[in-house]
Scaffold this active site. Sequence first.
Site, mmCIF file in Angstrom:
data_model
loop_
_atom_site.group_PDB
_atom_site.id
_atom_site.type_symbol
_atom_site.label_atom_id
_atom_site.label_comp_id
_atom_site.label_asym_id
_atom_site.label_seq_id
_atom_site.Cartn_x
_atom_site.Cartn_y
_atom_site.Cartn_z
ATOM 1 N N ASP A 4 -4.110 -7.970 5.151
ATOM 2 C CA ASP A 4 -5.449 -7.415 4.992
ATOM 3 C C ASP A 4 -6.409 -8.518 4.536
ATOM 4 O O ASP A 4 -7.489 -8.718 5.116
ATOM 5 C CB ASP A 4 -5.370 -6.286 3.944
ATOM 6 N N TYR A 52 0.847 -1.185 0.000
ATOM 7 C CA TYR A 52 0.000 0.000 0.000
ATOM 8 C C TYR A 52 0.883 1.235 0.000
ATOM 9 O O TYR A 52 1.177 1.824 1.042
ATOM 10 C CB TYR A 52 -0.934 0.000 1.213
ATOM 11 N N ASP A 82 -9.407 -10.720 6.947
ATOM 12 C CA ASP A 82 -10.840 -10.800 6.640
ATOM 13 C C ASP A 82 -11.272 -12.258 6.498
ATOM 14 O O ASP A 82 -12.371 -12.626 6.921
ATOM 15 C CB ASP A 82 -11.177 -10.020 5.357
ATOM 16 N N ASP A 142 -1.251 -18.271 -1.381
ATOM 17 C CA ASP A 142 -2.380 -18.998 -1.994
ATOM 18 C C ASP A 142 -2.638 -20.313 -1.241
ATOM 19 O O ASP A 142 -3.776 -20.619 -0.868
ATOM 20 C CB ASP A 142 -2.137 -19.240 -3.495
ATOM 21 N N LYS A 145 5.088 -15.013 -1.010
ATOM 22 C CA LYS A 145 4.779 -15.335 -2.407
ATOM 23 C C LYS A 145 6.065 -15.187 -3.195
ATOM 24 O O LYS A 145 6.092 -14.569 -4.262
ATOM 25 C CB LYS A 145 3.667 -14.391 -2.918
#
Length: 355
Positions: A245, A138, A249, A221, A188
């Site tokens: 983030d 971000y 969730d 993933d 990743k």
Amino acid sequence: MTDGHRYTVDLIAGDGIGAEVVPAATRVVDALAQRHDFQVVWRERDWGSAYFFEHGRMMPVDGTEQLADADAILLGAVGHPDLPDHETLWGLLIPIRREFLQYVNLRPVRVLPGVVSPLREVSDLDIVVVRENVEGEYSAIGGRAYRGSAEEFAVQEAVFTRTGISRVARYAAQLAASRGGSLTSATKSNGIIHSMPFWDEVVSSVVAEFEGVRLRSVLIDALAAALVLRPADFDVIVASNLFGDVLSDLTAALAGSIGIAPSANINPPRDYPSMFEPIHGSAPDIAGKGIANPVGQLWSASLMLDHLSEGAAAADLMSAVEDVMAAGTRTADLGGSARTEEFTDAVLRSISTQS
Ligand code: ATP
Ligand code: MG
């Protein structure tokens, strides 16, 4: 900052159901303060979207300066159907997180009594996601070119620093050490070939300093899939800003309702105030009806009390919430009929009977 057992807490109820769940938290914290012999001085801030419509900004120009001497900040929600997220988030939440170097975003997840997880067989979920909160994906660096043409493109840079990765990894490793030693790092590095190998390297060198902490690096993933299939395999998870983030969730959903999940934006060195907020937004669809679930806000207040070194009060708050839920009192999001205030009254009654 703290004068004996007296804490100054800035209160930003904000928008929508923030105005309903924040009073639940202040009532409960005040009751606990009395029983545990400390005092909270609330400084109410009328910031948020209503303030925006009047003043053209979410908070005063010197908003963060006004908050700087607080012991903590308790936030409800910011967001308004007529305002874009970049106004509400970048106008209040993100400047507070960044100016106060709240580089840890802590999100505990548990299935509370009486709640059915969407994964029915899951009842022993107990995970804390530690999300890097001030750098990473971000970033404001990047741009768009050839707007509107067939050649148009966008570039978005992610910025990872050794300092930024080390400090969040250290926080996560300490937390893992205090909870039995299991730490998972989301990565990743097979697809994102510069920043993620760097993340892996720095995380593993920091964690190596912690005897007894076992580190697993798992591709994001595969981790998303594993969290749905085998959530009980995980305890503390450390992740970059974007991955954290998304994962938090996902884990919050496993816990049964977005109305339950708390979060803490922490500045671990305590150079600046930390901020505590439920993960849900302003929920305009139910705002004003008095039916919002206050648990996310109450749990956030419990994290705040812990941070203020009022660990006994923090634990009493959560055990009261668990008692009330175990007794079958639930708000509508969990299939019950209790109103926000009824639920809060029940929590207060449970606190008053604690030994
Ligand atoms: P914002 O723009 O402020 O983020 P939003 O539209 O994204 O708001 P959320 O607040 O994230 O909305 O809510 C998503 C859904 O979850 C809504 O249907 C809302 O009613 C429900 N919800 C959120 N928080 C609660 C809560 N505390 N109690 C009950 N339902 C909730
Ligand atoms: Mg939202």
